[in-house]
Design a protein around this motif. Sequence first.
Motif, PDB file in Angstrom:
ATOM      1  N   THR A 114      22.497 -35.880 -18.708  1.00 51.52           N
ATOM      2  CA  THR A 114      23.307 -36.714 -19.616  1.00 51.52           C
ATOM      3  C   THR A 114      23.685 -35.940 -20.874  1.00 51.52           C
ATOM      4  O   THR A 114      24.802 -36.067 -21.376  1.00 51.52           O
ATOM      5  CB  THR A 114      22.568 -38.007 -19.995  1.00 51.52           C
ATOM      6  OG1 THR A 114      21.266 -37.673 -20.494  1.00 51.52           O
ATOM      7  CG2 THR A 114      22.427 -38.932 -18.801  1.00 51.52           C
ATOM      8  N   THR A 115      22.773 -35.123 -21.377  1.00 54.11           N
ATOM      9  CA  THR A 115      23.067 -34.311 -22.564  1.00 54.11           C
ATOM     10  C   THR A 115      24.140 -33.273 -22.253  1.00 54.11           C
ATOM     11  O   THR A 115      25.086 -33.095 -23.025  1.00 54.11           O
ATOM     12  CB  THR A 115      21.784 -33.610 -23.057  1.00 54.11           C
ATOM     13  OG1 THR A 115      20.790 -34.599 -23.304  1.00 54.11           O
ATOM     14  CG2 THR A 115      22.032 -32.798 -24.302  1.00 54.11           C
ATOM     15  N   TRP A 116      23.997 -32.583 -21.111  1.00 56.23           N
ATOM     16  CA  TRP A 116      24.985 -31.583 -20.714  1.00 56.23           C
ATOM     17  C   TRP A 116      26.347 -32.235 -20.485  1.00 56.23           C
ATOM     18  O   TRP A 116      27.375 -31.711 -20.913  1.00 56.23           O
ATOM     19  CB  TRP A 116      24.520 -30.845 -19.468  1.00 56.23           C
ATOM     20  CG  TRP A 116      25.460 -29.749 -19.077  1.00 56.23           C
ATOM     21  CD1 TRP A 116      26.292 -29.747 -18.003  1.00 56.23           C
ATOM     22  CD2 TRP A 116      25.684 -28.519 -19.766  1.00 56.23           C
ATOM     23  NE1 TRP A 116      27.019 -28.577 -17.972  1.00 56.23           N
ATOM     24  CE2 TRP A 116      26.665 -27.807 -19.049  1.00 56.23           C
ATOM     25  CE3 TRP A 116      25.148 -27.964 -20.920  1.00 56.23           C
ATOM     26  CZ2 TRP A 116      27.110 -26.567 -19.460  1.00 56.23           C
ATOM     27  CZ3 TRP A 116      25.607 -26.715 -21.319  1.00 56.23           C
ATOM     28  CH2 TRP A 116      26.574 -26.038 -20.587  1.00 56.23           C
ATOM     29  N   GLY A 117      26.349 -33.389 -19.848  1.00 52.09           N
ATOM     30  CA  GLY A 117      27.602 -34.107 -19.604  1.00 52.09           C
ATOM     31  C   GLY A 117      28.292 -34.496 -20.903  1.00 52.09           C
ATOM     32  O   GLY A 117      29.516 -34.391 -21.024  1.00 52.09           O
ATOM     33  N   GLN A 124      22.590 -34.635  -2.153  1.00 52.09           N
ATOM     34  CA  GLN A 124      21.381 -34.156  -2.816  1.00 52.09           C
ATOM     35  C   GLN A 124      21.128 -35.006  -4.055  1.00 52.09           C
ATOM     36  O   GLN A 124      22.073 -35.506  -4.665  1.00 52.09           O
ATOM     37  CB  GLN A 124      21.540 -32.702  -3.212  1.00 52.09           C
ATOM     38  CG  GLN A 124      21.608 -31.779  -2.033  1.00 52.09           C
ATOM     39  CD  GLN A 124      21.535 -30.337  -2.475  1.00 52.09           C
ATOM     40  OE1 GLN A 124      21.287 -30.043  -3.622  1.00 52.09           O
ATOM     41  NE2 GLN A 124      21.769 -29.436  -1.544  1.00 52.09           N
ATOM     42  N   PRO A 125      19.877 -35.156  -4.433  1.00 51.71           N
ATOM     43  CA  PRO A 125      19.595 -35.913  -5.655  1.00 51.71           C
ATOM     44  C   PRO A 125      20.147 -35.180  -6.866  1.00 51.71           C
ATOM     45  O   PRO A 125      20.294 -33.958  -6.838  1.00 51.71           O
ATOM     46  CB  PRO A 125      18.066 -35.973  -5.692  1.00 51.71           C
ATOM     47  CG  PRO A 125      17.614 -34.845  -4.850  1.00 51.71           C
ATOM     48  CD  PRO A 125      18.686 -34.613  -3.818  1.00 51.71           C
ATOM     49  N   PRO A 126      20.463 -35.907  -7.921  1.00 49.61           N
ATOM     50  CA  PRO A 126      20.973 -35.237  -9.119  1.00 49.61           C
ATOM     51  C   PRO A 126      19.903 -34.318  -9.707  1.00 49.61           C
ATOM     52  O   PRO A 126      18.711 -34.567  -9.562  1.00 49.61           O
ATOM     53  CB  PRO A 126      21.290 -36.389 -10.076  1.00 49.61           C
ATOM     54  CG  PRO A 126      20.560 -37.560  -9.552  1.00 49.61           C
ATOM     55  CD  PRO A 126      20.338 -37.337  -8.091  1.00 49.61           C
ATOM     56  N   PRO A 127      20.337 -33.250 -10.373  1.00 47.18           N
ATOM     57  CA  PRO A 127      19.350 -32.330 -10.942  1.00 47.18           C
ATOM     58  C   PRO A 127      18.585 -32.988 -12.083  1.00 47.18           C
ATOM     59  O   PRO A 127      19.115 -33.846 -12.783  1.00 47.18           O
ATOM     60  CB  PRO A 127      20.198 -31.167 -11.451  1.00 47.18           C
ATOM     61  CG  PRO A 127      21.551 -31.744 -11.661  1.00 47.18           C
ATOM     62  CD  PRO A 127      21.693 -32.859 -10.649  1.00 47.18           C
ATOM     63  N   THR A 128      17.342 -32.597 -12.258  1.00 50.11           N
ATOM     64  CA  THR A 128      16.575 -33.118 -13.384  1.00 50.11           C
ATOM     65  C   THR A 128      16.865 -32.339 -14.649  1.00 50.11           C
ATOM     66  O   THR A 128      16.808 -32.879 -15.732  1.00 50.11           O
ATOM     67  CB  THR A 128      15.059 -33.065 -13.107  1.00 50.11           C
ATOM     68  OG1 THR A 128      14.766 -31.962 -12.292  1.00 50.11           O
ATOM     69  CG2 THR A 128      14.561 -34.301 -12.475  1.00 50.11           C
ATOM     70  N   LEU A 129      17.194 -31.049 -14.502  1.00 49.09           N
ATOM     71  CA  LEU A 129      17.570 -30.222 -15.641  1.00 49.09           C
ATOM     72  C   LEU A 129      18.709 -29.298 -15.242  1.00 49.09           C
ATOM     73  O   LEU A 129      18.781 -28.835 -14.116  1.00 49.09           O
ATOM     74  CB  LEU A 129      16.390 -29.375 -16.121  1.00 49.09           C
ATOM     75  CG  LEU A 129      15.230 -30.127 -16.742  1.00 49.09           C
ATOM     76  CD1 LEU A 129      14.078 -29.160 -17.044  1.00 49.09           C
ATOM     77  CD2 LEU A 129      15.643 -30.837 -18.020  1.00 49.09           C
ATOM     78  N   ILE A 130      19.587 -29.026 -16.197  1.00 49.88           N
ATOM     79  CA  ILE A 130      20.702 -28.106 -15.983  1.00 49.88           C
ATOM     80  C   ILE A 130      20.330 -26.793 -16.678  1.00 49.88           C
ATOM     81  O   ILE A 130      20.206 -26.752 -17.897  1.00 49.88           O
ATOM     82  CB  ILE A 130      22.015 -28.650 -16.603  1.00 49.88           C
ATOM     83  CG1 ILE A 130      22.311 -30.066 -16.152  1.00 49.88           C
ATOM     84  CG2 ILE A 130      23.170 -27.696 -16.358  1.00 49.88           C
ATOM     85  CD1 ILE A 130      22.699 -30.207 -14.728  1.00 49.88           C
TER      86      ILE A 130
END
Length: 57
Positions: free
Chosen positions: A31-34, A7-13
């Motif tokens: 990237t921010t969540w990571g 699946q494509p990576p999520p745009t927002l968590i």
Amino acid sequence: MRRGGRQPPPTLIPVRDSKTPDDPCLTFEPTTWGSFVAALRDEGLGTPVPSRAAASS
């Protein structure tokens, strides 16, 4: 949901407070969540957590 393949990576968590599940959720870019998760893993919250051995003594 796609079958097979990745699946494509999520745009927002989305992140929700489990104590108030009906309230709106906060959303973070991946990237921010990571970065947040990595900082918690590497540096913690700045408050020492007692070890289990010390807590049971």
